[in-house]
Design a protein around this motif. Structure first.
Motif, PDB file in Angstrom:
ATOM      1  N   ALA A 151       0.815  -1.212   0.000  1.00 54.53           N
ATOM      2  CA  ALA A 151       0.000   0.000   0.000  1.00 54.53           C
ATOM      3  C   ALA A 151       0.847   1.260   0.000  1.00 54.53           C
ATOM      4  O   ALA A 151       0.340   2.347  -0.303  1.00 54.53           O
ATOM      5  CB  ALA A 151      -0.931   0.001   1.215  1.00 54.53           C
ATOM      6  N   ASN A 152       2.150   1.138   0.330  1.00 55.80           N
ATOM      7  CA  ASN A 152       3.040   2.293   0.413  1.00 55.80           C
ATOM      8  C   ASN A 152       3.879   2.479  -0.847  1.00 55.80           C
ATOM      9  O   ASN A 152       4.804   3.293  -0.852  1.00 55.80           O
ATOM     10  CB  ASN A 152       3.992   2.154   1.605  1.00 55.80           C
ATOM     11  CG  ASN A 152       3.269   1.937   2.909  1.00 55.80           C
ATOM     12  OD1 ASN A 152       2.094   2.274   3.043  1.00 55.80           O
ATOM     13  ND2 ASN A 152       3.957   1.362   3.884  1.00 55.80           N
ATOM     14  N   LEU A 153       3.585   1.714  -1.909  1.00 52.12           N
ATOM     15  CA  LEU A 153       4.418   1.742  -3.105  1.00 52.12           C
ATOM     16  C   LEU A 153       3.608   2.148  -4.321  1.00 52.12           C
ATOM     17  O   LEU A 153       2.402   1.917  -4.387  1.00 52.12           O
ATOM     18  CB  LEU A 153       5.026   0.354  -3.359  1.00 52.12           C
ATOM     19  CG  LEU A 153       5.891  -0.243  -2.247  1.00 52.12           C
ATOM     20  CD1 LEU A 153       6.291  -1.662  -2.623  1.00 52.12           C
ATOM     21  CD2 LEU A 153       7.118   0.613  -1.992  1.00 52.12           C
ATOM     22  N   ARG A 154       4.310   2.715  -5.287  1.00 58.69           N
ATOM     23  CA  ARG A 154       3.698   2.968  -6.580  1.00 58.69           C
ATOM     24  C   ARG A 154       3.859   1.729  -7.446  1.00 58.69           C
ATOM     25  O   ARG A 154       4.835   0.992  -7.310  1.00 58.69           O
ATOM     26  CB  ARG A 154       4.355   4.172  -7.263  1.00 58.69           C
ATOM     27  CG  ARG A 154       5.784   3.943  -7.668  1.00 58.69           C
ATOM     28  CD  ARG A 154       6.463   5.194  -8.184  1.00 58.69           C
ATOM     29  NE  ARG A 154       5.772   5.771  -9.321  1.00 58.69           N
ATOM     30  CZ  ARG A 154       6.120   6.903  -9.922  1.00 58.69           C
ATOM     31  NH1 ARG A 154       7.180   7.580  -9.452  1.00 58.69           N
ATOM     32  NH2 ARG A 154       5.465   7.364 -10.942  1.00 58.69           N
ATOM     33  N   PRO A 155       2.926   1.436  -8.329  1.00 52.32           N
ATOM     34  CA  PRO A 155       3.069   0.254  -9.192  1.00 52.32           C
ATOM     35  C   PRO A 155       4.346   0.320 -10.016  1.00 52.32           C
ATOM     36  O   PRO A 155       4.674   1.349 -10.608  1.00 52.32           O
ATOM     37  CB  PRO A 155       1.816   0.334 -10.085  1.00 52.32           C
ATOM     38  CG  PRO A 155       0.825   1.118  -9.284  1.00 52.32           C
ATOM     39  CD  PRO A 155       1.641   2.127  -8.535  1.00 52.32           C
ATOM     40  N   GLY A 156       5.086  -0.789 -10.034  1.00 53.40           N
ATOM     41  CA  GLY A 156       6.321  -0.864 -10.795  1.00 53.40           C
ATOM     42  C   GLY A 156       7.548  -0.393 -10.060  1.00 53.40           C
ATOM     43  O   GLY A 156       8.639  -0.357 -10.653  1.00 53.40           O
ATOM     44  N   ALA A 157       7.424  -0.032  -8.799  1.00 55.42           N
ATOM     45  CA  ALA A 157       8.589   0.417  -8.028  1.00 55.42           C
ATOM     46  C   ALA A 157       9.527  -0.753  -7.762  1.00 55.42           C
ATOM     47  O   ALA A 157       9.111  -1.911  -7.669  1.00 55.42           O
ATOM     48  CB  ALA A 157       8.155   1.055  -6.710  1.00 55.42           C
ATOM     49  N   VAL A 158      10.813  -0.431  -7.616  1.00 57.56           N
ATOM     50  CA  VAL A 158      11.826  -1.417  -7.236  1.00 57.56           C
ATOM     51  C   VAL A 158      12.131  -1.230  -5.758  1.00 57.56           C
ATOM     52  O   VAL A 158      12.357  -0.104  -5.304  1.00 57.56           O
ATOM     53  CB  VAL A 158      13.099  -1.250  -8.083  1.00 57.56           C
ATOM     54  CG1 VAL A 158      14.197  -2.193  -7.602  1.00 57.56           C
ATOM     55  CG2 VAL A 158      12.797  -1.501  -9.555  1.00 57.56           C
ATOM     56  N   VAL A 159      12.144  -2.345  -5.021  1.00 59.71           N
ATOM     57  CA  VAL A 159      12.324  -2.274  -3.568  1.00 59.71           C
ATOM     58  C   VAL A 159      13.561  -3.072  -3.177  1.00 59.71           C
ATOM     59  O   VAL A 159      13.689  -4.253  -3.524  1.00 59.71           O
ATOM     60  CB  VAL A 159      11.087  -2.824  -2.830  1.00 59.71           C
ATOM     61  CG1 VAL A 159      11.261  -2.664  -1.319  1.00 59.71           C
ATOM     62  CG2 VAL A 159       9.821  -2.114  -3.300  1.00 59.71           C
ATOM     63  N   ILE A 160      14.465  -2.426  -2.452  1.00 55.36           N
ATOM     64  CA  ILE A 160      15.658  -3.076  -1.904  1.00 55.36           C
ATOM     65  C   ILE A 160      15.488  -3.148  -0.398  1.00 55.36           C
ATOM     66  O   ILE A 160      15.362  -2.120   0.278  1.00 55.36           O
ATOM     67  CB  ILE A 160      16.945  -2.309  -2.252  1.00 55.36           C
ATOM     68  CG1 ILE A 160      17.081  -2.141  -3.758  1.00 55.36           C
ATOM     69  CG2 ILE A 160      18.159  -3.029  -1.672  1.00 55.36           C
ATOM     70  CD1 ILE A 160      17.241  -3.430  -4.521  1.00 55.36           C
ATOM     71  N   ASP A 161      15.465  -4.367   0.132  1.00 58.38           N
ATOM     72  CA  ASP A 161      15.259  -4.580   1.565  1.00 58.38           C
ATOM     73  C   ASP A 161      16.607  -4.834   2.225  1.00 58.38           C
ATOM     74  O   ASP A 161      17.234  -5.878   2.010  1.00 58.38           O
ATOM     75  CB  ASP A 161      14.322  -5.763   1.777  1.00 58.38           C
ATOM     76  CG  ASP A 161      13.767  -5.813   3.200  1.00 58.38           C
ATOM     77  OD1 ASP A 161      14.285  -5.080   4.064  1.00 58.38           O
ATOM     78  OD2 ASP A 161      12.814  -6.593   3.419  1.00 58.38           O
ATOM     79  N   VAL A 162      17.058  -3.879   3.029  1.00 58.41           N
ATOM     80  CA  VAL A 162      18.332  -3.992   3.737  1.00 58.41           C
ATOM     81  C   VAL A 162      18.128  -4.502   5.164  1.00 58.41           C
ATOM     82  O   VAL A 162      19.069  -4.904   5.830  1.00 58.41           O
ATOM     83  CB  VAL A 162      19.070  -2.630   3.750  1.00 58.41           C
ATOM     84  CG1 VAL A 162      20.462  -2.751   4.363  1.00 58.41           C
ATOM     85  CG2 VAL A 162      19.189  -2.068   2.334  1.00 58.41           C
ATOM     86  N   GLY A 163      16.892  -4.505   5.633  1.00 64.77           N
ATOM     87  CA  GLY A 163      16.609  -4.877   7.016  1.00 64.77           C
ATOM     88  C   GLY A 163      16.973  -6.315   7.328  1.00 64.77           C
ATOM     89  O   GLY A 163      16.826  -7.209   6.498  1.00 64.77           O
ATOM     90  N   THR A 164      17.467  -6.523   8.533  1.00 66.46           N
ATOM     91  CA  THR A 164      17.762  -7.868   9.048  1.00 66.46           C
ATOM     92  C   THR A 164      17.192  -7.951  10.454  1.00 66.46           C
ATOM     93  O   THR A 164      17.764  -7.406  11.400  1.00 66.46           O
ATOM     94  CB  THR A 164      19.273  -8.152   9.060  1.00 66.46           C
ATOM     95  OG1 THR A 164      19.800  -7.976   7.736  1.00 66.46           O
ATOM     96  CG2 THR A 164      19.556  -9.566   9.515  1.00 66.46           C
TER      97      THR A 164
END
Length: 223
Positions: A151-164
């Motif tokens: 719900a917090n993203l625009r369609p087609g966005a690229v997401v890099i998850d750095v969280g551990t």
């Protein structure tokens, strides 16, 4: 002054060395033999193998976290991961969620060097979902499980998850809810197995290059 006082004091009348205020021999003047001016200048830090001596392009040169010549490997891993998958950075809007000294802040400088438009978000950011929804690329590096959802993203966005993060069942998860972003994001780096292995590889590369530089310095040092 009597002959006795001159001999006992060892002063100028007796031909002895000139003494300082507290009776110690006077120090040589600065810049003379043995003085501070005769010391070698401190060594300068070696330049980053990619940026050169001037640091990365952008305002102010190197950020404080990379002043020694090396970018923090996790921040560098994000950029390398995007480049490896052919994700254009120039002119793109990147939202970084997290402002740590080892990821968020240096990553912002690295992305600016790639001519990206960068917004750094943090715990005091007003309406975080609106910021991430306007970004082409979202980097989650805040250390909070489920912080970024579809719900917090625009369609087609690229997401890099750095969280551990460690979940309630003991498994390792990131800051992004992968199920909710499926179908919205064009790409999502997995946790574990995404940024982490690239970080390790870059850290090893830094060690190898540093060892090679140290070896060349030792070979050229005067005997």
């Amino acid at each position: 002054m009597t002959a006795r006082s001159a001999d006992a004091g060892g002063g100028r009348a007796g031909g002895g060395p000139r003494r300082g205020r507290r009776g110690r021999p006077g120090r040589p003047r600065r810049g003379g033999a043995g003085g501070r001016g005769a010391r070698d200048p401190p060594p300068r830090p070696r330049p980053h193998p990619t940026w050169g001596a001037g640091g990365p392009p952008g305002a102010g040169g190197r950020p404080p976290a990379v002043a020694a010549g090396w970018a923090p490997p996790t921040a560098e891993a994000v950029v390398e991961l995007l480049k490896h998958h052919g994700i254009a950075l120039e002119g793109r809007h990147v939202a970084i969620v997290g402002r740590s000294n080892v990821v968020g802040k240096p990553l912002a400088q690295l992305l600016l060097a790639e001519n990206a438009t960068v917004t750094v978000c943090h715990s005091r950011t007003t309406d975080l979902p609106a910021v991430t929804a306007a970004a082409d690329i979202v980097v989650a590096a805040a250390g909070r499980i489920g912080l970024v959802t579809g719900a917090n993203l625009r369609p087609g966005a690229v997401v890099i998850d750095v969280g551990t993060n460690e979940s309630a069942d003991g498994s390792i998860v990131g800051d992004v809810d992968p199920e909710s972003v499926r179908g919205t994001a064009a790409g999502l780096s997995p946790v574990p197995g995404g940024v982490g292995p690239v970080t390790t590889a870059l850290l090893m590369r830094h060690v190898v290059i540093a060892a090679e530089q140290a070896g060349r310095t030792a070979d050229t040092a005067p005997a």
